[in-house]
Design an enzyme around this catalytic site. Sequence first.
Site, short mmCIF file in Angstrom:
data_model
loop_
_atom_site.label_atom_id
_atom_site.label_comp_id
_atom_site.label_asym_id
_atom_site.label_seq_id
_atom_site.Cartn_x
_atom_site.Cartn_y
_atom_site.Cartn_z
CG HIS A 88 -2.13 -0.93 0.99
ND1 HIS A 88 -3.41 -0.64 1.39
CD2 HIS A 88 -2.20 -2.15 0.40
CE1 HIS A 88 -4.23 -1.65 1.07
NE2 HIS A 88 -3.52 -2.57 0.48
CG ASP A 277 -3.92 -20.64 3.22
OD1 ASP A 277 -4.78 -21.54 3.19
OD2 ASP A 277 -2.72 -20.82 2.96
#
Length: 359
Positions: A88, A277
Site C-alpha cells: 500500500h 488461507d
Amino acid sequence: MAKLAVLTVLLALFGSVSCQSSYGGSPTPTPNTPPPSIPSPPSSPPAATGLRVGYYNDKCPGAEAIVRDAVRVADAGVKAGLIRLFFHDCFVRGCDASVLLKPTDGNPQPEMLGIPNLTLRGFEVIDAAKSALESRCPGIVSCADIVAFAARDASYYLFSTTSSGGIVDFKMPAGRYDGTASLASETLPNLPPPFATAQRLKDMFAAKGLDAVDMVALSGAHSVGRAHCSSFSDRLVAPSSTSSSNDTASAMDPAFAAKLKGECASSSSSTNTVAQDYRTPDALDNQYYVNVLSRKALFGSDAALLGSDDTARLVHAAAASQWMWQVKFAEAMVKMGGVEVKTAADGEIRKTCGFVNMP
Ligand code: HEM
C-alpha cells in the site's frame, strides 16, 4: 556446485527472469519439495532507482538487524500486515512511507485514512524500529526503507513456517527517501479493489511498472493474514440461474462459501474477520494458488487470476512449485520496492515516521 545446479534448473523452467511466458508456460507438476538450497534472487532493482543492497552498512551498521529484531517479535497477523503495508505504501506515490503520515491540522486526510488503508496494521513495529534506529544513528535511516526491510523480514519469518518450502532470505536494496505529501484521495485510484477483473488488475500493476508475473507472484501474500467479511461478502451469494457462465466459473465453491457465511455470522468473531488461507493461515506459501484453483480464495480479484490465459498459467505454475514461487515472490517484492522512489532532491529522512520534519 549445489547453487549452480539449482540455478540451471530454475533457468530451464523459467527461462530468462524477465520472460513472462517462461514462468507462465505449461505447468510442470513438480513435487512441492525444495531444492538443496535456494539462491537469493537478483537483488538489484531497475538501475534507475539508485537503490543498493547494503546501503546502511557504513552509514548505520546493524540497521537491518534492528528492523529484523522488531519484526521477529510481532505475531503472525502483524507480520502479514507489514507485507501489505509495503504494497500500500509503494502503490500510492511510490515507496516513500507516505502511508505512515498521520492526520494533522495542515493535512487532515492523509493516505492512512483512505478506505483501503483503514485495515492496515503493523505501524507500531515500524515506530519501534525507527525509535531504536534514531537512538543508534539519528537522521540516517528513512522510514520508507524501514517499511521495505520490515516487509522483507516478515516474509522471511512467515516463509519459515511453511512445511515444505525452502526459505528465501532475500536482500532488499535501500536508499529510499521519505515523502512529504500524503492524500487519502489517492488511495482508491491506485490500490486495486477486491472485485477487480484480471484486466483491471493487470492495468493497475502495469501502471506501477509491474507485469503479470509480478502481480501473480505478489498475490501469494494472500496466503497469510486476515480479511474482513465485508471485503468478500458479495461472493457469499450463490450465482443465480440468470448469472452469466463467466460469473458461475469465477464463483466461490458453494460449500466453502457456506462455511465462510457461518464464520462471518458467528458472534464469537468480534472483529468479523476470517483467515485468508483456510489451510495454512500463518505460512507464506503456495497454498494460496491451490485455493484459487479450488475456488476457495476469498476475493473476486483472487478468482479473477483465472480469468485470463496468462495469469491462469502463472497460477498453475505457482501451485505446482513452492520454492519456484518463493523465488518469484522475492524478486517481485524487490521490484515493487523500486516503484517511484524518492531521493534527497525530492524527499527527506523523517525524524518520526508519523510526521514530516519541521522546517
Ligand atoms: C492484486 C490485488 C490485490 C487486491 C485486490 C488486494 C485486496 C486485499 C483485501 C481486500 C484485503 C483484506 C483487507 C481486509 O478486509 O481487512 C487484503 C489483505 C491482504 N493483502 Fe492484499 N490485495 C492485493 C494484492 C496484494 C499484494 C500485492 C500484497 C503484498 C505483496 C498483499 C498483501 C495482503 C496481506 C498480507 C493481507 C492480509 C493483511 C492483514 O492480515 O492485516 N495484497 N488484500
